[in-house]
Design an enzyme around this catalytic site. Structure first.
Site, PDB file in Angstrom:
ATOM      1  N   SER A 262      61.012  29.917  74.845  1.00  0.00           N
ATOM      2  CA  SER A 262      59.556  30.343  74.892  1.00  0.00           C
ATOM      3  C   SER A 262      59.443  30.424  76.665  1.00  0.00           C
ATOM      4  O   SER A 262      60.321  29.751  77.515  1.00  0.00           O
ATOM      5  CB  SER A 262      58.631  29.234  74.627  1.00  0.00           C
ATOM      6  OG  SER A 262      58.534  28.128  75.422  1.00  0.00           O
ATOM      7  N   LYS A 263      58.232  31.083  76.951  1.00  0.00           N
ATOM      8  CA  LYS A 263      58.175  31.447  78.366  1.00  0.00           C
ATOM      9  C   LYS A 263      57.951  29.680  78.800  1.00  0.00           C
ATOM     10  O   LYS A 263      58.044  29.802  80.218  1.00  0.00           O
ATOM     11  CB  LYS A 263      56.662  31.951  78.313  1.00  0.00           C
ATOM     12  CG  LYS A 263      56.930  33.335  77.843  1.00  0.00           C
ATOM     13  CD  LYS A 263      55.572  34.494  78.096  1.00  0.00           C
ATOM     14  CE  LYS A 263      55.854  35.662  77.650  1.00  0.00           C
ATOM     15  NZ  LYS A 263      54.866  36.718  78.300  1.00  0.00           N
ATOM     16  N   ARG A 264      57.347  28.853  78.213  1.00  0.00           N
ATOM     17  CA  ARG A 264      57.379  27.525  78.994  1.00  0.00           C
ATOM     18  C   ARG A 264      58.391  26.696  79.174  1.00  0.00           C
ATOM     19  O   ARG A 264      58.533  25.959  80.246  1.00  0.00           O
ATOM     20  CB  ARG A 264      56.372  26.905  77.905  1.00  0.00           C
ATOM     21  CG  ARG A 264      54.923  27.227  78.060  1.00  0.00           C
ATOM     22  CD  ARG A 264      54.000  26.392  78.747  1.00  0.00           C
ATOM     23  NE  ARG A 264      52.876  27.224  78.975  1.00  0.00           N
ATOM     24  CZ  ARG A 264      52.393  27.304  80.279  1.00  0.00           C
ATOM     25  NH1 ARG A 264      52.988  26.752  81.417  1.00  0.00           N
ATOM     26  NH2 ARG A 264      51.543  28.459  80.257  1.00  0.00           N
TER      27      ARG A 264
END
Ligand code: GLU
Length: 506
Positions: A262-264
């Protein structure tokens, strides 16, 4: 055979994740391989999710990677404009056509009506309530209202959306080049909104219309779009258009394989998940990028290409041309690929150490210029030749070589403890004298002179070399001592040794 035409169709809702770059790359490779065209279309019909700077970011990221497109935003082409918000007026007639032919309908439900429907269904034990074959008969739409009532509501300007009429009891078939036949029963599909009350088409409507008008032959996109594919197949059928071939790419997974990358994840796990650095325009939060972290675009592309595709051989290093020649959708796997940050570094190290020294010198020169350091071109070249094998990321070129451009300010304590002895000054004075006698200051000559001196004076090789290294660079790092002396040149080497004697003898 028809010319291959593929597209990358991101929505400008934020920075492009590396999974998105991989999708673009596979589209690009597929187009090049088949002598076709690769398009960039910006899908910005959802104005509520628009993020300023995202489109520019996408274009810059593709340029940095060398994933160039033949038609699209910024460069135009026969199907311009390529930004959906600029094609707004074009979609309505297709939605009307669907309504007129009985494949779509007007729905006047308010937000409240929809909420009540969801609550009703939940109370009945339906886990995922949706507007579908089972529920549409209970809602306020042109299926339940009389034609006159519908006409009246439209005339009086009531807010409405247009929804697709999903067929009852049908097995919808998606033929996927990677996954084979995917069948979904229509009872599981919902009557998706095709046209919104703000006069904009939804992603589904605009995507299908544009793929058709832009003569797209293959839709190559991420697996997250597979659930939308049956709806898309139906839309093609209802509009009387031949659908493109579909290929849904496997997900990129977290390094431990537990779920989608994910982006995180990136900055949390210590590696970038974006090609370029991104500063969120609202929160100001900065996410790191491969470019700014010091990756070479070729290494980045090579690494990405192998996340989901494999050549069927042991070969790992591929130039863009080699990738183009070798790429095929048949060799794209079905299951997700674990992202491996260490492998990304491995690729970069490989590319840096195999780069042409002139190119590495350019990179180093840019770093030096950024620090306001002036150095002769020949020194930068010589240093680059030595350090390129030692660097993993571009900033390492400086980390591994700064002492060629700056005299050390401090001497590592532990190295001083280890090698600085009462007789060190006398030894170094003799070495200064020795260096002064060397005419040709090549690495070989310096090496021979120092080694002969050590031998003739019956000294320990380790002691002399380490003491010299300490006074020249300030610690126990760097390439071979003779190389350091030779590249610094006689004057600088002598100055450094002399200064160190004074400093360390205090
Ligand atoms: N706009 C969609 C996205 O943001 C495109 C999906 C597709 O390729 O059809 O990924």
């Amino acid at each position: 055979m028809k010319e291959v035409r593929v597209r990358f169709a991101p929505s400008p809702t934020g920075p492009l994740h590396i999974g998105g770059v991989r999708t673009a790359l596979y589209n690009y490779l597929f187009a090049k391989k088949h002598g076709g065209k690769f398009l960039l279309r910006i899908e910005d019909t959802d104005q509520t999710r628009f993020v300023p700077g995202a489109e520019e970011y996408i274009i810059e990221a593709l340029n940095w990677c060398g994933v160039s497109y033949d038609e699209g935003v910024g460069i135009g082409g026969p199907h311009a404009p390529y930004r959906q918000s600029e094609r707004k007026d074009l979609y309505r007639k297709y939605a009307d056509q669907l309504v007129n032919e009985g494949h779509a309908y007007y729905a006047f439900d308010t937000a409240e009506d929809l909420e009540l429907m969801r609550e009703r269904l939940k109370a009945r034990g339906v886990a995922t309530p949706q507007y579908d074959v089972f529920t549409r008969g209970e809602m306020v739409n042109s299926l339940t209202l009389s034609p006159d009532e519908t006409a009246e509501r439209l005339k009086s300007g009531d807010t409405y959306v247009i929804r697709i009429l999903i067929p009852e009891n049908e097995e919808v078939l998606v033929n996927d080049l990677i996954r084979g036949e995917v069948k979904v029963h229509s009872s599981r599909l919902d009557d998706k909104v095709l046209f919104k009350s703000d006069g904009m088409p939804t992603y589904h409507m605009a995507n299908i219309v544009d793929d058709h008008l832009m003569e797209i032959t293959h839709v190559i996109r991420g697996e997250e779009w597979l659930p939308s594919a049956p709806l898309h197949v139906l839309l093609y059928r209802y509009l009387g258009w031949e659908p493109p071939l579909f290929a849904h790419l496997p997900l990129l997974l977290k390094p431990d394989g537990n779920g989608k990358l994910s982006k995180r994840d990136g900055d949390r796990l210590g590696f970038p998940v974006f090609p370029l650095r991104w500063t969120d325009p609202v929160s100001g939060e900065v996410s790191s990028g491969y470019r700014e972290s010091g990756y070479l675009p070729d290494a980045f592309v090579n690494m990405l290409a192998l996340l989901g595709w494999n050549p069927g051989t042991e070969q790992e290093i591929f130039s863009m041309e080699e990738l183009t020649a070798a790429f095929s959708l048949e060799r794209v796997g079905k299951s997700g690929s674990k992202f491996d940050p260490e492998k990304a570094k491995w690729f970069n190290h490989h590319y840096l150490s195999n780069s042409n020294t002139n190119d590495v010198a350019q990179l180093l020169a840019t770093i030096l210029a950024g620090k306001g350091i002036k150095a002769p071109e020949t020194l930068i070249l010589q240093v680059s030749d030595i350090v390129k094998e030692r660097a993993v990321l571009i900033p390492d070129l400086w980390e591994q070589s700064w002492f060629f451009f700056q005299a050390p300010e401090i001497f590592e304590e532990k190295t001083v403890q280890k090698f600085w002895k009462p007789d060190s000054p006398a030894l170094l004075v003799k070495i200064i004298d020795l260096l002064k006698t060397i005419d040709n200051f090549s690495v070989e000559n310096v090496d021979l002179a120092v080694k002969t001196f050590i031998h003739d004076n019956e000294l320990g090789m380790g002691v002399v070399m380490n003491t010299l290294r300490l006074v020249l660079v300030g610690g126990s790092f760097g390439p071979g001592v003779a190389a350091i002396i030779s590249l610094l040149g006689k004057d600088e080497a002598v100055i450094r040794i002399d200064k160190a004697i004074k400093r360390l003898s205090l």
